[in-house]
Design a protein around this motif. Structure first.
Motif, short mmCIF file in Angstrom:
data_model
loop_
_atom_site.label_atom_id
_atom_site.label_comp_id
_atom_site.label_asym_id
_atom_site.label_seq_id
_atom_site.Cartn_x
_atom_site.Cartn_y
_atom_site.Cartn_z
N CYS A 83 0.84 -1.20 0.00
CA CYS A 83 0.00 0.00 0.00
C CYS A 83 0.89 1.26 0.00
O CYS A 83 0.64 2.22 -0.73
CB CYS A 83 -0.90 -0.07 1.23
N SER A 84 1.94 1.22 0.80
CA SER A 84 2.83 2.39 0.86
C SER A 84 3.64 2.54 -0.43
O SER A 84 3.93 3.64 -0.88
CB SER A 84 3.76 2.30 2.08
N GLN A 85 3.98 1.40 -1.03
CA GLN A 85 4.72 1.48 -2.31
C GLN A 85 3.85 2.09 -3.40
O GLN A 85 4.32 2.91 -4.19
CB GLN A 85 5.17 0.06 -2.73
N LEU A 86 2.58 1.71 -3.42
CA LEU A 86 1.67 2.30 -4.42
C LEU A 86 1.56 3.81 -4.20
O LEU A 86 1.57 4.60 -5.15
CB LEU A 86 0.27 1.67 -4.35
N THR A 87 1.46 4.20 -2.92
CA THR A 87 1.36 5.63 -2.61
C THR A 87 2.60 6.37 -3.13
O THR A 87 2.50 7.41 -3.79
CB THR A 87 1.22 5.85 -1.09
N ALA A 88 3.77 5.80 -2.83
CA ALA A 88 5.02 6.46 -3.23
C ALA A 88 5.16 6.51 -4.75
O ALA A 88 5.60 7.52 -5.32
CB ALA A 88 6.21 5.72 -2.61
#
Ligand code: F6R
Length: 360
Positions: free
Chosen positions: A159-164
Motif C-alpha cells: 500500500c505504501s509502495q503504491l502511494t510512493a
C-alpha cells in the motif's frame, strides 16, 4: 503487540489508512497542493526507468509503470530482479534504476542494483526499512514510512509502495509538464481523502471477505483476473491467496484467458475478478461472460451502479481513477486473510516462507 488482533497480518491490513497518511506526510505541500519530494529534488526526471523488484514489490512496480508512463511520459521496464540480474540488459545513459523492496535485504534485488551500477546507472531505492542494504546501496532513497511489517505476507508495505509510486508519477509529470493540471490537482486532492474513506470502509470489507471465503474455502484453484491497473492487483490477489491459504491461484490479464487458461474453467474453478468502473470495464465484462459460459462462478470487485450479473458482487466505494487500487488491494488481502484463517492456517508464518529472502 498485535493490538488486540488475532494476527499481525490483519493488524497490518487495518493500518493501511495510517500508512497512506504517513507516506504522504511531508510530501504534499497542503497550501500549494503540490507534491514535494525532497529526496529526489536534485535529480532530473530520468529518460527511462528500470524497476527491479521481487514478489509483492514487483507487483507494485507493475502498477506504478502505468502511471509513470501515463503522467510523466517516462518509458518504464519492470523486471523481476532474479531475471534482470542474469541478463545482459541494455541500460542507456540517462536511465535510472528504481529498486523497490520492503525489507531492503532481498538478495536478488541487491544483485540487480549492483548490475545496474556496473552499467553506469544511478539507483533510486524505494524501501521501508531505514538503513537497510538497498537504502545503503542507492544513490537516492525514498522511504515508504509504513512502519515495521511483521507478517510474512506483505500487505501494508505494498500500500505504501503504491502511494510512493503515485507521488513519483505526479512529481515527475509536473516537473516535465506532461501531466495536465486537472488530473494533477484531482489526484493530489483526492489522495489526501483516501485514508479516511478506507478507514471507514475496512470493517465492512472484512465482513464481506469473511462471508465469501466460507463459500469458496473448498476450492482447490482460483483465477484472479484484471486489466490495466487492475492486472497487477490480480497478480497480487493470487499471490496472497496462495502464500497463506495454500490454495492454488493464478493471476491473469483478463484478455489473455482465451489464449489458453480458459480451458481450466469448470464449476469448481472459481474466478475472482476485478471489475471496477473504469474504461476497461466493458472489456472485463465480456471476458467474464466467457468464464460464465464455461460454468465458472465469479466473485467480482466492483462499484456502485455497475451492471454485472455474477454470483457475488463485492461493491467497493468508487473513488477517483487510479486511487481505486487503495480500495481493491485491502479487499484482496482480506479475502486471502479470512480464507487462510478459516482454514486454520498459520497466517503470519506460512510454511516454506521467510520474511526477507536474503539468499538466492
Ligand atoms: C509476498 C511477499 C514477498 C516479498 C518479496 C520481496 O507477500 O512478502 O513476495 O514481497 O520477497 O521482498 P522485499 O519487498 O522485502 O524485497
Amino acid at each position: 503487540q498485535k493490538g488486540g488482533h488475532k494476527h499481525f497480518m490483519i493488524k497490518e491490513i487495518f493500518e493501511q489508512p495510517k500508512v497512506i497518511s504517513d507516506c504522504l506526510a511531508g510530501r504534499i505541500d497542503t497550501n500549494k497542493c503540490e507534491v514535494v519530494l525532497p529526496e529526489i529534488a536534485e535529480m532530473e526526471p530520468p529518460e527511462r526507468l528500470h524497476i527491479i523488484a521481487c514478489g509483492t514489490s514487483y507487483h507494485a512496480g507493475l502498477w506504478g509503470k502505468n502511471l509513470i508512463e501515463q503522467w510523466a511520459k517516462i518509458p518504464v521496464d519492470v523486471e523481476i530482479a532474479s531475471e534482470f540480474r542474469y541478463r545482459d540488459p541494455i541500460l542507456s545513459k540517462g536511465s535510472l534504476a528504481l529498486a523497490i523492496s520492503q525489507s531492503g535485504e532481498t538478495a536478488d534485488t541487491l544483485a540487480g542494483i549492483k548490475l545496474a551500477k556496473q552499467k553506469g546507472l544511478q539507483i533510486l531505492g524505494l524501501c521501508n526499512v531505514v538503513g537497510s542494504s538497498v537504502a545503503r546501496e542507492s544513490d537516492y532513497i525514498m522511504y515508504t514510512q509504513a512502519g515495521p511489517e511483521i507478517s510474512v505476507a506483505s500487505t501494508k508495505a505494498m500500500c505504501s509502495q503504491l502511494t510512493a509510486l503515485l507521488l513519483l508519477a505526479l512529481y515527475w509529470g509536473r516537473r516535465k509538464g506532461t501531466i495536465d493540471d486537472e488530473t494533477y490537482n484531482r489526484a493530489v486532492k483526492d489522495l489526501r481523502n483516501i485514508p479516511s474513506i478506507l478507514d471507514a470502509e475496512l470493517p465492512a470489507m472484512r465482513s464481506r471477505a469473511k462471508e465469501l471465503c466460507r463459500e469458496y474455502s473448498e476450492a482447490s484453484s482460483f483465477f484472479y483476473l484484471g486489466r490495466g491497473l487492475c492486472f497487477p492487483l490480480a497478480l497480487e490477489g493470487a499471490l496472497k491467496l496462495k502464500e497463506i491459504s495454500y490454495i492454488h491461484a493464478e493471476g491473469y490479464a483478463a484478455g489473455e484467458m482465451k489464449h489458453g487458461p480458459i480451458a481450466l474453467i469448470d464449476p469448481n474453478f472459481p474466478t475472482f475478478a476485478l471489475a471496477l468502473k473504469d474504461d476497461l470495464f466493458p472489456k472485463v465484462k465480456s471476458n467474464l461472460v466467457e468464464v460464465q459460459a464455461r460454468g465458472g462462478e465469479i466473485i467480482a470487485l466492483t462499484n456502485p451502479g455497475v451492471e454485472l450479473d455474477v454470483e457475488h458482487r463485492w461493491i467497493l466505494p468508487e473513488v477517483w481513477g487510479p486511487l481505486n487500487a487503495f480500495m481493491a488491494l485491502p479487499a484482496l488481502q482480506l479475502f486471502a486473510y479470512e480464507t487462510a484463517d478459516y482454514l486454520g492456517k498459520d497466517v503470519d508464518q506460512p510454511r516454506n516462507l521467510a520474511k526477507s529472502v536474503t539468499v538466492e
